[in-house]
Motif scaffolding. Structure first.
Motif, PDB file in Angstrom:
ATOM      1  N   VAL A  35      35.814  52.665  39.587  1.00 46.24           N
ATOM      2  CA  VAL A  35      36.199  51.289  39.308  1.00 46.24           C
ATOM      3  C   VAL A  35      35.421  50.326  40.191  1.00 46.24           C
ATOM      4  O   VAL A  35      35.032  49.245  39.769  1.00 46.24           O
ATOM      5  N   THR A  36      35.171  50.738  41.438  1.00 43.48           N
ATOM      6  CA  THR A  36      34.475  49.843  42.357  1.00 43.48           C
ATOM      7  C   THR A  36      33.039  49.594  41.927  1.00 43.48           C
ATOM      8  O   THR A  36      32.423  48.633  42.362  1.00 43.48           O
ATOM      9  N   LEU A  88      47.998  41.002  42.988  1.00 42.77           N
ATOM     10  CA  LEU A  88      47.741  42.154  43.849  1.00 42.77           C
ATOM     11  C   LEU A  88      46.463  41.948  44.657  1.00 42.77           C
ATOM     12  O   LEU A  88      46.398  42.285  45.838  1.00 42.77           O
ATOM     13  N   ALA A  89      45.428  41.381  44.009  1.00 42.26           N
ATOM     14  CA  ALA A  89      44.159  41.134  44.713  1.00 42.26           C
ATOM     15  C   ALA A  89      44.371  40.206  45.896  1.00 42.26           C
ATOM     16  O   ALA A  89      43.845  40.449  46.996  1.00 42.26           O
ATOM     17  N   GLU A  90      45.148  39.161  45.706  1.00 38.78           N
ATOM     18  CA  GLU A  90      45.396  38.238  46.813  1.00 38.78           C
ATOM     19  C   GLU A  90      46.210  38.920  47.911  1.00 38.78           C
ATOM     20  O   GLU A  90      45.946  38.730  49.103  1.00 38.78           O
ATOM     21  N   GLY A 150      37.807  37.746  44.508  1.00 38.34           N
ATOM     22  CA  GLY A 150      37.077  38.001  43.259  1.00 38.34           C
ATOM     23  C   GLY A 150      36.663  39.450  43.125  1.00 38.34           C
ATOM     24  O   GLY A 150      36.786  40.054  42.046  1.00 38.34           O
ATOM     25  N   GLY A 151      36.154  40.055  44.222  1.00 39.23           N
ATOM     26  CA  GLY A 151      35.773  41.460  44.172  1.00 39.23           C
ATOM     27  C   GLY A 151      36.969  42.370  43.963  1.00 39.23           C
ATOM     28  O   GLY A 151      36.889  43.372  43.247  1.00 39.23           O
ATOM     29  N   LEU A 152      38.099  42.015  44.554  1.00 38.54           N
ATOM     30  CA  LEU A 152      39.302  42.831  44.403  1.00 38.54           C
ATOM     31  C   LEU A 152      39.890  42.718  42.995  1.00 38.54           C
ATOM     32  O   LEU A 152      40.425  43.688  42.462  1.00 38.54           O
ATOM     33  N   VAL A 153      39.788  41.519  42.395  1.00 43.17           N
ATOM     34  CA  VAL A 153      40.264  41.362  41.011  1.00 43.17           C
ATOM     35  C   VAL A 153      39.513  42.310  40.093  1.00 43.17           C
ATOM     36  O   VAL A 153      40.078  42.908  39.174  1.00 43.17           O
ATOM     37  N   ARG A 154      38.201  42.465  40.343  1.00 43.71           N
ATOM     38  CA  ARG A 154      37.405  43.375  39.500  1.00 43.71           C
ATOM     39  C   ARG A 154      37.906  44.815  39.637  1.00 43.71           C
ATOM     40  O   ARG A 154      37.862  45.586  38.687  1.00 43.71           O
TER      41      ARG A 154
END
Length: 426
Positions: free
Chosen positions: A108-109, A37-39, A26-30
């Motif tokens: 972005v983070t 890619l997040a997975e 979830g944090g990577l999707v943001r």
């Protein structure tokens, strides 16, 4: 480190992954705004942990370690993409005279577009995907299950599940699904897809449609975990609490639903002293929260209220069937579902006698939706048996057995058919 120690560490890593993977993805999707890619980035962090932790030891905060590792990889990927974009923009600028512009990956983070887990739930259950994709993606991204585990849970091949997940992620990318959390009425509308996916997962665990096992508790536990998380994320949504209440109360019956040999035990035959009173209490509390929000009760809350009637009755004889019929009246009006009408017919038979129930069931025989639904002849057989029409009942139970795909349920139906024969002989 010895092989045994490495094995223990691997189990520990996998346990951490199961707990942290949803928050991590979830944090990577943001950050990267791409589910696939997040997975991939999360999996790379897991592989790194598998390599380093056996020698370096498990960090004090393994979830934070995984997140930091994955975010560093995400930033590297964003910088690489930004560099490519800048090269393209410089070429375009030279051709058009327009200034080049691009996002700063460091900022972005810090973006805060809502809760990561809620966003991931909404993305996994986006309406652009099919129901089957909702379930597979939810279990993959939010449950941390492998494709093999999902395939075994639903008794389909692993390649089928893998293709389903790949297609789902591709569809999300091609549809350019936004990764923001909607607000107000739009959020309520989107939540219905999430609730449906969680409910489908729980139902498959509670009464498996196929295979040799009557229940698959792991799926129920995953659905309950997701439901509880969702209730914390959107505490003002009555239907979320309604679904949690329904699952908690149904889960309370696990120990009483299966006999010593794994055979199914139906609700009215269960030893209610074996029901988990803690789960009953939690379910009734969740139902009270749904009712306290002063919103019209939706289908999940109404089903939870029906389950609550059963949970409050210490014996089957104490069940308030009149109240259950009234709740089914509301549920039929809300859903228009023939399956709900069949369940209402059972309640009517308990409140007003089997003849009244059979009249309602007979009116449903021509419903196309119920043509291959094994519970229609099951209910009809039960009511016919209670009316002493045992030959007709036997035929209905045998027909139901041919439609049932679960081996345990099929055995139960055939046993009931044999019991009809035995009662005629005696």
């Amino acid at each position: 480190m010895s092989g045994a120690s490495s094995g223990v560490t691997r189990e520990a890593v996998e346990a951490v992954w199961r707990i942290e993977s949803a928050r991590l993805i979830g944090g990577l999707v943001r950050i990267v705004r791409d589910v696939g890619l997040a997975e991939d980035l999360a999996q790379e962090a897991l592989v790194t942990a598998m390599e380093r932790w056996p020698t370096a030891g498990i960090p004090d905060n393994p979830g934070a370690w995984l997140m930091a590792t994955a975010k560093n990889r995400a930033l590297d990927e964003l910088r690489r993409r930004q560099m490519q974009d800048r090269k393209h923009e410089e070429i375009e600028k030279a051709a058009t005279g327009l200034p080049a512009a691009g996002p700063d990956p460091e900022t972005v983070t810090d973006a805060n577009v809502g809760d990561d887990l809620l966003r991931l739930m909404l993305v996994a259950c986006h309406p652009v995907l099919s129901r089957e994709a909702h379930v597979a993606l939810t279990l993959r991204l939010l449950g941390g299950l492998t494709t093999d585990e999902i395939a075994r849970a639903f008794l389909v091949s692993e390649p089928t599940i893998a293709q389903r997940i790949v297609r789902a992620k591709r569809t999300l990318t091609e549809a350019r699904v936004p990764f923001e959390v909607p607000r107000g009425p739009e959020l309520s509308a989107r939540l219905s897809s999430v609730l449906e996916a969680v409910y489908l997962v729980f139902n498959e665990g509670y009464a498996a449609t196929k295979g040799d096992d009557w229940m698959r508790p792991q799926l129920c536990e995953e659905a309950l975990r997701l439901g509880r998380i969702l209730a914390e994320l959107v505490p003002r949504e009555a239907e979320v609490h309604g679904l949690v209440a329904l699952m908690e109360i149904h889960a309370s019956r696990f120990r009483a639903r299966v006999g010593p040999s794994g055979e199914p035990i139906l609700l009215l035959d269960q030893d209610r002293s074996r029901w988990d009173r803690l789960l009953v209490h939690r379910g009734l509390a969740a139902l009270a929260r749904a009712e306290a929000l002063s919103q019209p009760l939706g289908p999940y809350a109404l089903q939870a209220a029906i389950a609550g009637c059963h949970a409050r009755a210490r014996t089957a004889a104490e069940t308030d069937w009149n109240r259950i019929v009234a709740l089914y009246d509301a549920l039929v009006e809300l859903t228009g579902s023939p399956v709900v009408e069949l369940n209402r017919a059972v309640a009517v038979s308990m409140a007003f006698g089997p003849a009244a129930g059979l009249e309602l069931v007979d009116a449903l025989v021509s419903e196309p939706v119920l043509a291959s639904y094994h519970l229609l002849p099951t209910v009809r057989g039960d009511l016919l048996a209670k009316l002493g029409r045992t030959e007709e009942a036997r035929e209905e139970f045998e027909r139901a057995a041919t439609l049932a795909q679960n081996a345990r349920e099929r055995e139960l139906l055939l046993a009931r058919a044999r019991a009809c024969d035995a009662s005629r002989v005696s």
